[in-house]
Design a protein around this motif. Structure first.
Motif, PDB file in Angstrom:
ATOM      1  N   GLU A   1       0.846  -1.186   0.000  1.00 61.58           N
ATOM      2  CA  GLU A   1       0.000   0.000   0.000  1.00 61.58           C
ATOM      3  C   GLU A   1       0.886   1.242   0.000  1.00 61.58           C
ATOM      4  OE1 GLU A   1      -2.266  -0.404   3.539  1.00 61.58           O
ATOM      5  OE2 GLU A   1      -3.446  -2.114   2.812  1.00 61.58           O
ATOM      6  N   PRO A   2       0.437   2.332  -0.617  1.00 61.65           N
ATOM      7  CA  PRO A   2       1.241   3.557  -0.630  1.00 61.65           C
ATOM      8  C   PRO A   2       1.575   4.009   0.790  1.00 61.65           C
ATOM      9  CG  PRO A   2      -0.606   3.737  -2.161  1.00 61.65           C
ATOM     10  CD  PRO A   2      -0.826   2.474  -1.381  1.00 61.65           C
ATOM     11  N   GLY A   3       2.846   4.306   1.007  1.00 66.29           N
ATOM     12  CA  GLY A   3       3.276   4.835   2.295  1.00 66.29           C
ATOM     13  C   GLY A   3       3.572   3.803   3.358  1.00 66.29           C
ATOM     14  N   SER A   4       3.247   2.530   3.108  1.00 67.38           N
ATOM     15  CA  SER A   4       3.438   1.531   4.168  1.00 67.38           C
ATOM     16  C   SER A   4       4.914   1.298   4.468  1.00 67.38           C
ATOM     17  CB  SER A   4       2.754   0.216   3.784  1.00 67.38           C
ATOM     18  OG  SER A   4       3.297  -0.315   2.588  1.00 67.38           O
ATOM     19  N   LEU A   5       5.758   1.276   3.429  1.00 64.11           N
ATOM     20  CA  LEU A   5       7.187   1.100   3.669  1.00 64.11           C
ATOM     21  C   LEU A   5       7.750   2.252   4.485  1.00 64.11           C
ATOM     22  CD1 LEU A   5       8.932  -0.191   0.399  1.00 64.11           C
ATOM     23  CD2 LEU A   5       8.713  -1.386   2.568  1.00 64.11           C
ATOM     24  N   ALA A   6       7.389   3.479   4.101  1.00 68.10           N
ATOM     25  CA  ALA A   6       7.912   4.653   4.801  1.00 68.10           C
ATOM     26  C   ALA A   6       7.465   4.672   6.255  1.00 68.10           C
ATOM     27  CB  ALA A   6       7.472   5.929   4.082  1.00 68.10           C
ATOM     28  N   ALA A   7       6.221   4.304   6.513  1.00 72.39           N
ATOM     29  CA  ALA A   7       5.724   4.307   7.889  1.00 72.39           C
ATOM     30  C   ALA A   7       6.481   3.295   8.745  1.00 72.39           C
ATOM     31  CB  ALA A   7       4.230   4.002   7.902  1.00 72.39           C
ATOM     32  N   ALA A   8       6.690   2.090   8.216  1.00 80.04           N
ATOM     33  CA  ALA A   8       7.413   1.074   8.985  1.00 80.04           C
ATOM     34  C   ALA A   8       8.869   1.476   9.181  1.00 80.04           C
ATOM     35  CB  ALA A   8       7.324  -0.272   8.270  1.00 80.04           C
ATOM     36  N   LEU A   9       9.470   2.052   8.148  1.00 79.87           N
ATOM     37  CA  LEU A   9      10.857   2.483   8.251  1.00 79.87           C
ATOM     38  C   LEU A   9      11.004   3.595   9.280  1.00 79.87           C
ATOM     39  CD1 LEU A   9      13.766   2.345   7.268  1.00 79.87           C
ATOM     40  CD2 LEU A   9      13.132   3.859   5.376  1.00 79.87           C
ATOM     41  N   ALA A  10      10.097   4.561   9.238  1.00 79.05           N
ATOM     42  CA  ALA A  10      10.154   5.652  10.214  1.00 79.05           C
ATOM     43  C   ALA A  10       9.998   5.132  11.637  1.00 79.05           C
ATOM     44  CB  ALA A  10       9.065   6.679   9.899  1.00 79.05           C
ATOM     45  N   GLY A  11       9.132   4.135  11.802  1.00 79.18           N
ATOM     46  CA  GLY A  11       8.951   3.562  13.130  1.00 79.18           C
ATOM     47  C   GLY A  11      10.223   2.924  13.658  1.00 79.18           C
ATOM     48  N   LEU A  12      10.946   2.215  12.802  1.00 78.47           N
ATOM     49  CA  LEU A  12      12.199   1.592  13.243  1.00 78.47           C
ATOM     50  C   LEU A  12      13.297   2.625  13.471  1.00 78.47           C
ATOM     51  CD1 LEU A  12      12.886  -1.788  11.382  1.00 78.47           C
ATOM     52  CD2 LEU A  12      12.300  -1.383  13.762  1.00 78.47           C
ATOM     53  N   ILE A  13      13.325   3.662  12.648  1.00 77.95           N
ATOM     54  CA  ILE A  13      14.322   4.715  12.845  1.00 77.95           C
ATOM     55  C   ILE A  13      14.170   5.327  14.233  1.00 77.95           C
ATOM     56  CG2 ILE A  13      14.977   7.050  12.109  1.00 77.95           C
ATOM     57  CD1 ILE A  13      14.426   6.139   9.211  1.00 77.95           C
ATOM     58  N   ALA A  14      12.937   5.468  14.672  1.00 78.08           N
ATOM     59  CA  ALA A  14      12.671   6.109  15.964  1.00 78.08           C
ATOM     60  C   ALA A  14      12.807   5.161  17.149  1.00 78.08           C
ATOM     61  CB  ALA A  14      11.261   6.710  15.951  1.00 78.08           C
ATOM     62  N   ASP A  15      12.941   3.868  16.920  1.00 77.01           N
ATOM     63  CA  ASP A  15      12.906   2.893  18.017  1.00 77.01           C
ATOM     64  C   ASP A  15      14.182   2.054  18.007  1.00 77.01           C
ATOM     65  OD1 ASP A  15      12.285   0.998  19.929  1.00 77.01           O
ATOM     66  OD2 ASP A  15      10.227   0.707  19.238  1.00 77.01           O
ATOM     67  N   GLU A  16      15.206   2.554  18.666  1.00 77.70           N
ATOM     68  CA  GLU A  16      16.489   1.859  18.674  1.00 77.70           C
ATOM     69  C   GLU A  16      16.395   0.500  19.352  1.00 77.70           C
ATOM     70  OE1 GLU A  16      21.113   2.411  20.227  1.00 77.70           O
ATOM     71  OE2 GLU A  16      19.601   3.940  20.673  1.00 77.70           O
ATOM     72  N   ALA A  17      15.647   0.402  20.442  1.00 76.81           N
ATOM     73  CA  ALA A  17      15.541  -0.862  21.166  1.00 76.81           C
ATOM     74  C   ALA A  17      14.928  -1.945  20.279  1.00 76.81           C
ATOM     75  CB  ALA A  17      14.711  -0.674  22.433  1.00 76.81           C
ATOM     76  N   ARG A  18      13.910  -1.567  19.512  1.00 77.94           N
ATOM     77  CA  ARG A  18      13.283  -2.550  18.629  1.00 77.94           C
ATOM     78  C   ARG A  18      14.227  -2.961  17.513  1.00 77.94           C
ATOM     79  NH1 ARG A  18       8.247  -1.859  14.546  1.00 77.94           N
ATOM     80  NH2 ARG A  18       7.620  -4.046  14.417  1.00 77.94           N
ATOM     81  N   ARG A  19      14.975  -2.004  16.970  1.00 76.14           N
ATOM     82  CA  ARG A  19      15.960  -2.336  15.933  1.00 76.14           C
ATOM     83  C   ARG A  19      16.951  -3.376  16.441  1.00 76.14           C
ATOM     84  NH1 ARG A  19      16.737   3.332  15.394  1.00 76.14           N
ATOM     85  NH2 ARG A  19      18.891   3.121  16.123  1.00 76.14           N
ATOM     86  N   ARG A  20      17.456  -3.146  17.623  1.00 73.82           N
ATOM     87  CA  ARG A  20      18.469  -4.058  18.167  1.00 73.82           C
ATOM     88  C   ARG A  20      17.865  -5.424  18.468  1.00 73.82           C
ATOM     89  NH1 ARG A  20      23.287  -1.881  19.126  1.00 73.82           N
ATOM     90  NH2 ARG A  20      23.493   0.390  19.159  1.00 73.82           N
ATOM     91  N   ARG A  21      16.623  -5.438  18.957  1.00 76.37           N
ATOM     92  CA  ARG A  21      15.979  -6.718  19.259  1.00 76.37           C
ATOM     93  C   ARG A  21      15.762  -7.523  17.979  1.00 76.37           C
ATOM     94  NH1 ARG A  21      11.775  -4.835  21.249  1.00 76.37           N
ATOM     95  NH2 ARG A  21      10.217  -5.279  19.642  1.00 76.37           N
ATOM     96  N   LEU A  22      15.237  -6.873  16.948  1.00 76.80           N
ATOM     97  CA  LEU A  22      14.999  -7.572  15.679  1.00 76.80           C
ATOM     98  C   LEU A  22      16.312  -8.037  15.052  1.00 76.80           C
ATOM     99  CD1 LEU A  22      12.235  -5.281  14.120  1.00 76.80           C
ATOM    100  CD2 LEU A  22      11.932  -7.630  14.943  1.00 76.80           C
ATOM    101  N   GLY A  23      17.343  -7.192  15.132  1.00 82.96           N
ATOM    102  CA  GLY A  23      18.629  -7.573  14.559  1.00 82.96           C
ATOM    103  C   GLY A  23      19.239  -8.777  15.259  1.00 82.96           C
ATOM    104  N   ALA A  24      19.141  -8.812  16.586  1.00 81.57           N
ATOM    105  CA  ALA A  24      19.674  -9.956  17.335  1.00 81.57           C
ATOM    106  C   ALA A  24      18.893 -11.224  17.014  1.00 81.57           C
ATOM    107  CB  ALA A  24      19.628  -9.660  18.833  1.00 81.57           C
ATOM    108  N   GLN A  25      17.574 -11.120  16.938  1.00 83.37           N
ATOM    109  CA  GLN A  25      16.753 -12.281  16.598  1.00 83.37           C
ATOM    110  C   GLN A  25      17.054 -12.779  15.189  1.00 83.37           C
ATOM    111  OE1 GLN A  25      12.923 -10.926  19.358  1.00 83.37           O
ATOM    112  NE2 GLN A  25      12.844 -10.718  17.148  1.00 83.37           N
ATOM    113  N   ALA A  26      17.279 -11.848  14.271  1.00 85.94           N
ATOM    114  CA  ALA A  26      17.591 -12.230  12.893  1.00 85.94           C
ATOM    115  C   ALA A  26      18.860 -13.068  12.846  1.00 85.94           C
ATOM    116  CB  ALA A  26      17.738 -10.988  12.020  1.00 85.94           C
ATOM    117  N   ARG A  27      19.883 -12.633  13.559  1.00 82.63           N
ATOM    118  CA  ARG A  27      21.140 -13.374  13.568  1.00 82.63           C
ATOM    119  C   ARG A  27      20.940 -14.785  14.112  1.00 82.63           C
ATOM    120  NH1 ARG A  27      26.078 -14.575  11.485  1.00 82.63           N
ATOM    121  NH2 ARG A  27      27.019 -16.020  12.952  1.00 82.63           N
ATOM    122  N   ILE A  28      20.232 -14.903  15.230  1.00 83.10           N
ATOM    123  CA  ILE A  28      20.030 -16.213  15.854  1.00 83.10           C
ATOM    124  C   ILE A  28      19.247 -17.138  14.928  1.00 83.10           C
ATOM    125  CG2 ILE A  28      18.990 -17.424  17.801  1.00 83.10           C
ATOM    126  CD1 ILE A  28      19.350 -14.753  19.380  1.00 83.10           C
TER     127      ILE A  28
END
Length: 674
Positions: free
Chosen positions: A545-572
């Protein structure tokens, strides 16, 4: 207790304990990590027990308890009480002297959660003065068949198996007085759900003087591509071939470009030297990657099918279409590709008048008695292929291999300094062999990045990008083509988020590479990306949908803790699901199911000692490959490409293709002379 690092252990194959990042506080769905109990049926003072204790204590896993349970009546009561305790989730039985590999329990527990499994197995490393080999339970994931996986490297002890408490309790309990408690239990677990992680879990010393029998003979496999190991499909095919070689098969690489010219691909169908090498080479299987850079037909495969089985990896959808690699929104595939094809001037080119005939020829070969086995590398590609290939086409699912030792998290700050990137702020990365390729959703990607651009947010582009300034992105760092895996891992590791706007991937290699380096990915919920990105685990999938990528990206840019959690889970998760060993295990499942090889008599798949070097925690680690993509083009070539696009766009009209074809024919005598 000090962290166990192997000092003083002869043959210790791991280097200093890998620091892959902190383990997330909870599972991806917010539940606490499973409560694990490790049982060692040995009294205090047993030789090797101190090393076992240290390896358990060094797991960085919570909640975890380690019990020494000397065999006897008291042990029976303790185990019965443990198995009756509903707060206990999983149990692992570890002999004194056996050691857990770094991160083993986290990997097993995450897979148990994601797969809702009762039993999760991993790789066993058997060593003496040197590494003697690795092996794993060979049974495919699904209902456990109950046959004890003995193993030729050493007896089955079950130390590489995580068992749910409920399953053990329902199977009548665990007798630690038995010389092989898990082996005795195994037949009673038949029918329960089995899952695997394709990474080392158990490190086991071989008995003094033990010499394992020779590695079982594998297949002789010819791995065929158009241009070899370059580019996305070539890289994927080379990694898969490596995985097969590390599991004991003999793999010979061949490429059609050694006797082909790309300008003739639209009209060329015969490759006598390559066909003779395959036909007369004593091969057991032909494993085909992309060949449409050298020919638009499957005729040579049909001819070779008379001499050996043929399997085609669906790196894209060309094997089932009339001419294209991805039909996108085109509906003609359902009714038959023909001259009405909307994109005949896009690569892989084919004159409209020839499309219907080539498509009919393909379909006859795919469904015929000598048809190939199509190997799909994601759930989406598997379903799409089954739905659009002709009835009777053989289709099976495999996984691709990734060098989990080369692609691994690093020190983000140090990597940024090394690469000349700003130390502070959030960096969003996108990558492709041709970074601005329209097929990767480039226009949508740039629009998305512009919407989130602001001070403190930078962008990293990896791949061929002829005119970075045309993107209009502030703080854009264009790395250009990166032709070695270790160097590419450094660029991933320096960034915070990976973004793709592609809608056309049979899997999507870059999100997996990013995840192995600890980066979460934002992508559309489309095509094979639904396997390359585990939504809520390794990244975020959004609707188209239009804007969905930007909205999700902006959310991760603003949430460092979530970025780190997802990145650690991805590696495992990805280290266990996309390693060379994981790919070899899945491929073995297919070979056995298709009757190309017998099931291992001992119930285990064995790997060469070199397999250990593909993991980040190996003492001698494979550094990764180099020369995977062409280097940066000279400035005149970039200008020429831009001029061509200004006149013709990215398409290539038929008359130009014919001119290039005639030119290649005229140049043949001088080429042969050289």
């Amino acid at each position: 207790m000090r962290e166990h690092d192997g000092h003083g252990v002869a043959g210790w194959p791991f280097g200093p304990r890998a620091k892959d990042g902190a383990v997330p506080a909870t599972l991806p769905d917010g539940r606490p990590w499973p409560n694990l109990h490790v049982l060692t049926p040995s009294p205090p003072g047993t030789p090797g027990l101190a090393g076992t204790d240290a390896s358990v204590a060094g797991q960085d896993y919570r909640p975890l308890q380690h019990h020494h349970v000397p065999p006897g009546p008291e042990a029976t009561a303790r185990v019965a009480a443990l198995l009756s305790d509903p707060s206990v989730d999983f149990v692992l039985v570890l002999r004194a002297g056996d050691l857990l590999a770094p991160g083993a329990l986290t990997s097993l527990a995450l897979e148990a959660s994601l797969a809702a499994a009762d039993v999760v197995t991993g790789l066993r490393v058997v060593f003496g003065e040197t590494v003697l080999g690795l092996d794993a339970v060979a049974q495919a994931p699904g209902p456990l068949d109950g046959r004890v996986p003995a193993g030729r490297l050493g007896p089955f002890t079950g130390g590489e198996c995580l068992l749910s408490r409920a399953a053990i309790h329902a199977a009548g309990g665990l007798d630690l007085a038995d010389p092989s408690p898990v082996g005795a239990l195994w037949p009673r677990l038949a029918g329960l759900r089995l899952a695997r992680v394709g990474r080392p879990v158990l490190l086991q010393r071989a008995p003094e003087g033990h010499v394992p029998p020779p590695h079982p003979a594998g297949l002789a496999i010819a791995a065929l591509t158009d241009q070899g190991a370059g580019g996305g499909a070539g890289i994927a095919h080379r990694r898969l071939a490596e995985a097969l070689a590390l599991s004991g098969h003999r793999v010979t690489g061949l490429r059609l470009f050694d006797e082909a010219v790309p300008a003739r691909a639209e009209w060329q169908d015969r490759f006598p030297r390559t066909e003779a090498a395959i036909r007369d080479g004593g091969h057991d299987l032909l494993l085909v990657g992309n060949i449409h850079g050298a020919t638009r037909r499957l005729g040579l495969l049909a001819r070779l099918a008379a001499h050996l089985p043929v399997a085609v990896v669906m790196h894209d959808l060309f094997p089932i279409t009339g001419r294209c690699a991805f039909p996108c929104d085109c509906t003609r595939l359902a009714t038959g590709c023909d001259a009405g094809c909307p994109t005949p001037t896009q690569y892989p080119y084919l004159a409209p008048s020839r499309i219907a005939g080539v498509h009919a020829e393909k379909r006859a070969y795919l469904a015929g008695p000598g048809g190939p086995l199509l190997l799909t590398n994601s759930a989406w590609t598997h379903e799409y292929t089954r739905a659009n290939a002709p009835a009777g086409t053989a289709v099976a699912r495999i996984d691709l291999a990734f060098p989990t030792g080369a692609f691994r998290p690093g020190d983000r700050t140090a990597l940024r300094r090394h690469l000349g990137l700003p130390v502070d702020g959030v960096l969003v990365m996108f990558a492709a062999v041709i970074a601005d390729a329209p097929g990767k959703g480039f226009a949508d990607l740039v629009a998305t990045l512009r919407r989130v651009a602001r001070p403190g947010v930078g962008f990293v582009a990896v791949g061929r990008l002829d005119d970075p300034d045309a993107l209009g992105l502030p703080d854009l760092f264009a790395a250009g083509p990166v032709g070695d895996e270790a160097g590419l891992a450094a660029w991933y590791g320096a960034c915070d988020i990976y973004l793709t706007a592609s809608l056309n991937e049979t899997l999507g290699q870059t999100p997996v590479e990013a995840g192995l380096c600890g980066l979460p990915t934002v992508a559309y919920r489309a095509s094979g990306l639904t396997s390359a990105v585990i939504d809520g685990v390794s990244g975020v999938l959004v609707p188209q949908e239009p804007g969905s990528l930007a909205a999700a990206l902006a959310g991760l840019i603003a949430d460092e803790a979530r970025r780190r959690r997802l990145g650690a889970q991805a590696r495992i998760a990805f280290e266990g699901r996309f390693s060379h060993a994981a790919a070899a295990l899945r491929f073995n499942d297919v070979l056995v199911a298709r009757g190309l090889i017998p099931a291992p008599a001992d119930g285990r798949l064995r790997f060469t000692p070199a397999m250990l070097g593909r993991f980040a925690f190996a003492r001698v680690r494979h550094p990764g490959e180099t020369g995977t993509v062409p280097g940066p083009s000279p400035a005149p070539i970039r200008l020429l490409r831009r001029a061509k696009r200004a006149v013709f766009g990215r398409d290539l009209p038929l008359w130009i293709r014919r001119v290039l074809y005639v030119g290649s024919l005229l140049a043949s005598p001088s080429r042969r002379a050289r």
